[in-house]
Design a protein around this motif. Structure first.
Motif, PDB file in Angstrom:
ATOM      1  N   GLN A 240       0.841  -1.190   0.000  1.00  0.00           N
ATOM      2  CA  GLN A 240       0.000   0.000   0.000  1.00  0.00           C
ATOM      3  C   GLN A 240       0.875   1.239   0.000  1.00  0.00           C
ATOM      4  OE1 GLN A 240      -2.314  -0.595   3.637  1.00  0.00           O
ATOM      5  NE2 GLN A 240      -1.109   0.983   4.661  1.00  0.00           N
ATOM      6  N   PHE A 241       0.270   2.383  -0.304  1.00  0.00           N
ATOM      7  CA  PHE A 241       1.053   3.617  -0.395  1.00  0.00           C
ATOM      8  C   PHE A 241       0.139   4.808  -0.163  1.00  0.00           C
ATOM      9  CE2 PHE A 241      -0.611   2.635  -4.566  1.00  0.00           C
ATOM     10  CZ  PHE A 241      -1.042   3.858  -5.064  1.00  0.00           C
ATOM     11  N   ARG A 242       0.770   5.954   0.115  1.00  0.00           N
ATOM     12  CA  ARG A 242       0.016   7.209   0.253  1.00  0.00           C
ATOM     13  C   ARG A 242       0.035   7.921  -1.095  1.00  0.00           C
ATOM     14  NH1 ARG A 242      -2.368  10.136   3.883  1.00  0.00           N
ATOM     15  NH2 ARG A 242      -1.806   8.637   5.508  1.00  0.00           N
ATOM     16  N   TYR A 243      -1.149   8.292  -1.558  1.00  0.00           N
ATOM     17  CA  TYR A 243      -1.301   8.851  -2.903  1.00  0.00           C
ATOM     18  C   TYR A 243      -1.626  10.341  -2.837  1.00  0.00           C
ATOM     19  CZ  TYR A 243      -3.039   9.330  -7.722  1.00  0.00           C
ATOM     20  OH  TYR A 243      -3.237   9.716  -9.024  1.00  0.00           O
ATOM     21  N   VAL A 244      -0.904  11.102  -3.648  1.00  0.00           N
ATOM     22  CA  VAL A 244      -1.132  12.546  -3.760  1.00  0.00           C
ATOM     23  C   VAL A 244      -1.547  12.851  -5.196  1.00  0.00           C
ATOM     24  CG1 VAL A 244      -0.105  14.844  -3.588  1.00  0.00           C
ATOM     25  CG2 VAL A 244       0.607  13.039  -2.000  1.00  0.00           C
ATOM     26  N   ASP A 245      -2.791  13.311  -5.359  1.00  0.00           N
ATOM     27  CA  ASP A 245      -3.211  13.721  -6.702  1.00  0.00           C
ATOM     28  C   ASP A 245      -3.524  15.216  -6.691  1.00  0.00           C
ATOM     29  OD1 ASP A 245      -5.661  13.914  -5.462  1.00  0.00           O
ATOM     30  OD2 ASP A 245      -6.625  12.317  -6.617  1.00  0.00           O
ATOM     31  N   ILE A 246      -4.010  15.713  -7.803  1.00  0.00           N
ATOM     32  CA  ILE A 246      -4.210  17.156  -7.929  1.00  0.00           C
ATOM     33  C   ILE A 246      -5.220  17.673  -6.919  1.00  0.00           C
ATOM     34  CG2 ILE A 246      -5.019  18.960  -9.513  1.00  0.00           C
ATOM     35  CD1 ILE A 246      -3.798  17.113 -11.770  1.00  0.00           C
ATOM     36  N   SER A 247      -6.249  16.881  -6.630  1.00  0.00           N
ATOM     37  CA  SER A 247      -7.262  17.309  -5.660  1.00  0.00           C
ATOM     38  C   SER A 247      -6.713  17.347  -4.236  1.00  0.00           C
ATOM     39  CB  SER A 247      -8.479  16.392  -5.728  1.00  0.00           C
ATOM     40  OG  SER A 247      -8.145  15.080  -5.314  1.00  0.00           O
ATOM     41  N   SER A 248      -5.540  16.770  -4.025  1.00  0.00           N
ATOM     42  CA  SER A 248      -4.918  16.787  -2.686  1.00  0.00           C
ATOM     43  C   SER A 248      -4.368  18.156  -2.310  1.00  0.00           C
ATOM     44  CB  SER A 248      -3.770  15.769  -2.633  1.00  0.00           C
ATOM     45  OG  SER A 248      -4.197  14.470  -2.943  1.00  0.00           O
ATOM     46  N   ILE A 249      -4.201  19.028  -3.304  1.00  0.00           N
ATOM     47  CA  ILE A 249      -3.572  20.329  -3.060  1.00  0.00           C
ATOM     48  C   ILE A 249      -4.626  21.411  -2.859  1.00  0.00           C
ATOM     49  CG2 ILE A 249      -2.094  22.129  -4.025  1.00  0.00           C
ATOM     50  CD1 ILE A 249      -0.482  20.056  -5.390  1.00  0.00           C
ATOM     51  N   ASP A 250      -4.476  22.171  -1.787  1.00  0.00           N
ATOM     52  CA  ASP A 250      -5.287  23.360  -1.568  1.00  0.00           C
ATOM     53  C   ASP A 250      -4.613  24.500  -2.337  1.00  0.00           C
ATOM     54  OD1 ASP A 250      -6.228  25.853  -0.539  1.00  0.00           O
ATOM     55  OD2 ASP A 250      -6.916  24.856   1.276  1.00  0.00           O
ATOM     56  N   ASN A 251      -5.259  24.961  -3.409  1.00  0.00           N
ATOM     57  CA  ASN A 251      -4.588  25.947  -4.264  1.00  0.00           C
ATOM     58  C   ASN A 251      -4.633  27.366  -3.692  1.00  0.00           C
ATOM     59  OD1 ASN A 251      -7.379  26.177  -4.865  1.00  0.00           O
ATOM     60  ND2 ASN A 251      -6.907  27.163  -6.804  1.00  0.00           N
ATOM     61  N   ILE A 252      -5.275  27.527  -2.521  1.00  0.00           N
ATOM     62  CA  ILE A 252      -5.191  28.807  -1.810  1.00  0.00           C
ATOM     63  C   ILE A 252      -4.018  28.770  -0.828  1.00  0.00           C
ATOM     64  CG2 ILE A 252      -6.368  30.411  -0.269  1.00  0.00           C
ATOM     65  CD1 ILE A 252      -7.601  30.287  -3.034  1.00  0.00           C
ATOM     66  N   LYS A 253      -3.979  27.723  -0.007  1.00  0.00           N
ATOM     67  CA  LYS A 253      -2.894  27.593   0.971  1.00  0.00           C
ATOM     68  C   LYS A 253      -1.595  27.115   0.344  1.00  0.00           C
ATOM     69  CE  LYS A 253      -5.878  26.588   4.931  1.00  0.00           C
ATOM     70  NZ  LYS A 253      -6.189  25.599   6.001  1.00  0.00           N
ATOM     71  N   LYS A 254      -1.687  26.526  -0.868  1.00  0.00           N
ATOM     72  CA  LYS A 254      -0.514  25.972  -1.563  1.00  0.00           C
ATOM     73  C   LYS A 254       0.129  24.871  -0.711  1.00  0.00           C
ATOM     74  CE  LYS A 254      -1.155  29.242  -4.597  1.00  0.00           C
ATOM     75  NZ  LYS A 254      -1.915  28.955  -5.826  1.00  0.00           N
ATOM     76  N   GLU A 255      -0.709  23.967  -0.243  1.00  0.00           N
ATOM     77  CA  GLU A 255      -0.234  22.860   0.586  1.00  0.00           C
ATOM     78  C   GLU A 255      -0.935  21.576   0.179  1.00  0.00           C
ATOM     79  OE1 GLU A 255      -1.207  23.849   4.588  1.00  0.00           O
ATOM     80  OE2 GLU A 255       0.245  25.491   4.746  1.00  0.00           O
ATOM     81  N   ILE A 256      -0.283  20.433   0.477  1.00  0.00           N
ATOM     82  CA  ILE A 256      -0.939  19.133   0.334  1.00  0.00           C
ATOM     83  C   ILE A 256      -1.804  18.947   1.574  1.00  0.00           C
ATOM     84  CG2 ILE A 256      -0.619  16.647   0.113  1.00  0.00           C
ATOM     85  CD1 ILE A 256       2.197  17.243  -1.015  1.00  0.00           C
ATOM     86  N   VAL A 257      -3.107  18.801   1.374  1.00  0.00           N
ATOM     87  CA  VAL A 257      -4.015  18.754   2.521  1.00  0.00           C
ATOM     88  C   VAL A 257      -4.862  17.484   2.582  1.00  0.00           C
ATOM     89  CG1 VAL A 257      -4.177  21.265   2.701  1.00  0.00           C
ATOM     90  CG2 VAL A 257      -5.787  20.038   1.234  1.00  0.00           C
ATOM     91  N   ASP A 258      -4.873  16.695   1.507  1.00  0.00           N
ATOM     92  CA  ASP A 258      -5.840  15.594   1.484  1.00  0.00           C
ATOM     93  C   ASP A 258      -5.319  14.361   0.741  1.00  0.00           C
ATOM     94  OD1 ASP A 258      -8.267  14.379   2.023  1.00  0.00           O
ATOM     95  OD2 ASP A 258      -9.217  15.105   0.193  1.00  0.00           O
ATOM     96  N   SER A 259      -4.142  13.870   1.123  1.00  0.00           N
ATOM     97  CA  SER A 259      -3.637  12.628   0.527  1.00  0.00           C
ATOM     98  C   SER A 259      -4.358  11.442   1.168  1.00  0.00           C
ATOM     99  CB  SER A 259      -2.133  12.515   0.758  1.00  0.00           C
ATOM    100  OG  SER A 259      -1.858  12.514   2.147  1.00  0.00           O
ATOM    101  N   ARG A 260      -4.214  10.242   0.581  1.00  0.00           N
ATOM    102  CA  ARG A 260      -4.909   9.083   1.143  1.00  0.00           C
ATOM    103  C   ARG A 260      -4.104   7.815   0.930  1.00  0.00           C
ATOM    104  NH1 ARG A 260      -7.174  10.544  -3.705  1.00  0.00           N
ATOM    105  NH2 ARG A 260      -7.675   8.895  -5.214  1.00  0.00           N
ATOM    106  N   GLU A 261      -4.330   6.855   1.826  1.00  0.00           N
ATOM    107  CA  GLU A 261      -3.695   5.550   1.713  1.00  0.00           C
ATOM    108  C   GLU A 261      -4.471   4.683   0.728  1.00  0.00           C
ATOM    109  OE1 GLU A 261      -1.002   4.129   3.021  1.00  0.00           O
ATOM    110  OE2 GLU A 261      -0.320   5.795   4.257  1.00  0.00           O
ATOM    111  N   ILE A 262      -3.739   3.984  -0.149  1.00  0.00           N
ATOM    112  CA  ILE A 262      -4.366   3.140  -1.171  1.00  0.00           C
ATOM    113  C   ILE A 262      -3.637   1.794  -1.214  1.00  0.00           C
ATOM    114  CG2 ILE A 262      -4.767   2.865  -3.668  1.00  0.00           C
ATOM    115  CD1 ILE A 262      -5.144   5.812  -3.900  1.00  0.00           C
ATOM    116  N   LEU A 263      -4.404   0.718  -1.354  1.00  0.00           N
ATOM    117  CA  LEU A 263      -3.798  -0.589  -1.566  1.00  0.00           C
ATOM    118  C   LEU A 263      -3.208  -0.637  -2.968  1.00  0.00           C
ATOM    119  CD1 LEU A 263      -6.551  -2.895  -0.002  1.00  0.00           C
ATOM    120  CD2 LEU A 263      -4.330  -2.288   0.987  1.00  0.00           C
ATOM    121  N   SER A 264      -2.034  -1.260  -3.096  1.00  0.00           N
ATOM    122  CA  SER A 264      -1.346  -1.273  -4.395  1.00  0.00           C
ATOM    123  C   SER A 264      -2.162  -1.943  -5.489  1.00  0.00           C
ATOM    124  CB  SER A 264       0.017  -1.968  -4.255  1.00  0.00           C
ATOM    125  OG  SER A 264       0.867  -1.183  -3.458  1.00  0.00           O
TER     126      SER A 264
END
Length: 407
Positions: free
Chosen positions: A27-51
């Protein structure tokens, strides 16, 4: 004196970014475009996914201090620095991943990529595109000016970030102030409509069905234009302001383009959004100033036709109460994202009505006056928030030289 150099980003980052093999981990932590808050310019919503459930776009192995730039809708400027928590996460193929070389400070590079100059650059690349997107080459072709000394880069970045953090604190305070002002409208309406169905009403008031006070989707002979091509008033959903409860703009379309696909209404009617999230947001307005007295709009409107003109403002204000919208939301039907208020629910919904029309006039006049003051406060707080939100660009513009990419 600092020595300033000018470089393309491609000369400031590593050439290769490792790619992900889903067979290497369970499994791994996934960062996609929706994970980024484009106001704060931060990763705010990554998630764990089974491979074994890895999305096809899971591609890059991210490292702390990488700078990730969304290639999709670049005008939204979804850019972030990978923090320690997201070290070894997997990034979407929708990102350009920039790993600064040893001589380049990550934060300095990041600040250039949220600058007005970079935003203007990418907007020039996607101007007129149906699906705005850029690629790695576009990002890496961008030029920046930077101190040759990494310590100077870090010092400048620290100073800018300190200013931006203060601006963010101001923005959060302004947001809270705006939210507090927006809540006033509910309080104003609650002063006139404090009653729940079944409550004992003041003397001279009575409970009525909404449909008896303002006929819902009234069957009537529709007015028509003189010729099929004559321009007819048209009000799409975005032209109903959910704060003021007014129609902000009227478009015109040939009459023969309208009809069964759109909702018919006349001056004096009330249009009420029945679909989520427009209903919850309070999109509801009194129809006025339609050419030839009639118009068309979104198929997602319910139309109320007051039985007496005196009821027009009364019903409009009632439909904008938080309590009605919350009750309507509880009775939504349909699938998620396409839920609507059933017409029959509103037809039987009870509204308190004074039998003395002079009482209705007095109360609606009072609400009109109070709402004018409320709208002034909303305008002030909105203007203040917009001014604060413009500060980061001004700060970045003051620091960086923005002439590098004009040729």
């Amino acid at each position: 004196m600092m020595e300033i150099i000018e470089k393309k980003i491609s000369d400031l980052v590593e050439k290769r970014i490792e790619t992900f093999n889903k067979n290497s981990v369970s499994q791994f932590r996934y960062v996609d475009i929706s994970s980024i808050d484009n106001i704060k310019k931060e990763i705010v919503d990554s998630r764990e996914i089974l491979s074994n459930a890895a999305p096809s776009r899971a591609k890059y192995i991210l490292k702390e201090n990488d700078v990730i730039v969304s290639n999709v809708r670049p005008n939204l400027n979804a850019v972030a620095v990978v923090n320690q928590f997201h070290n070894s996460s997997i990034g979407s193929s929708g990102f350009t991943v920039l790993r600064p070389i040893e001589e380049v400070a990550s934060e300095y590079l990041f600040l250039n990529l949220i600058s007005p100059n970079f935003l203007n650059y990418v907007e020039s690349l996607v101007q007129g595109a149906m699906y705005p997107a850029i690629n790695d080459t576009d990002v890496k072709r961008f030029k920046i000016k930077l101190p040759k000394s990494k310590s100077d880069q870090q010092r400048i970045a620290t100073e800018i970030k300190s200013k931006l953090e203060k601006v963010e604190q101001m923005r959060q305070a302004a947001l809270k102030q705006k939210e507090a002002v927006e809540a006033l409208q509910g309080a104003l309406l609650r002063e006139v409509f404090p009653y729940k169905e079944g409550d004992e009403l003041p003397k001279g008031w009575k409970w009525e069905k909404l449909d008896d006070v303002a006929k819902i989707n009234k069957l009537r002979k529709k007015k028509t234009a003189a010729t099929p091509k004559e321009l007819t008033s048209f009000v799409p959903m975005e032209c109903v302001d959910d704060i003021t409860g007014k129609i902000t703009k009227i478009f015109f379309r040939p009459n023969d383009e309208l009809g069964q696909s759109y909702t018919y209404f006349e001056n004096g009617d009330i249009i009420f959004a029945k679909i989520t999230p427009c209903m919850q947001n309070g999109k509801c307005a009194i129809v006025s100033e339609m050419k030839d007295g009639f118009g068309y709009g979104s198929s997602e409107y319910i139309v109320f036709t007051p039985s007496k003109p005196i009821y027009t403002k009364w019903v409009h204000y009632f439909l904008r109460t938080i309590e009605l919208r919350k009750n309507a939301e509880d009775h939504f039907t349909g699938s998620a994202g396409q839920q609507r208020v059933p017409v029959d629910y509103l037809q039987s919904y009870k509204i308190p009505v004074p039998t003395d029309e002079t009482v209705i006039k007095k109360l609606t006049d009072t609400l009109d006056k109070k709402h004018e003051e409320y709208f002034k406060l909303i305008t002030q707080t909105t203007t203040q928030l917009e001014a604060i939100e413009a500060l980061p660009a001004a700060i970045l513009r003051e620091v960086f030289d923005f002439n590098a990419n004009r040729n």
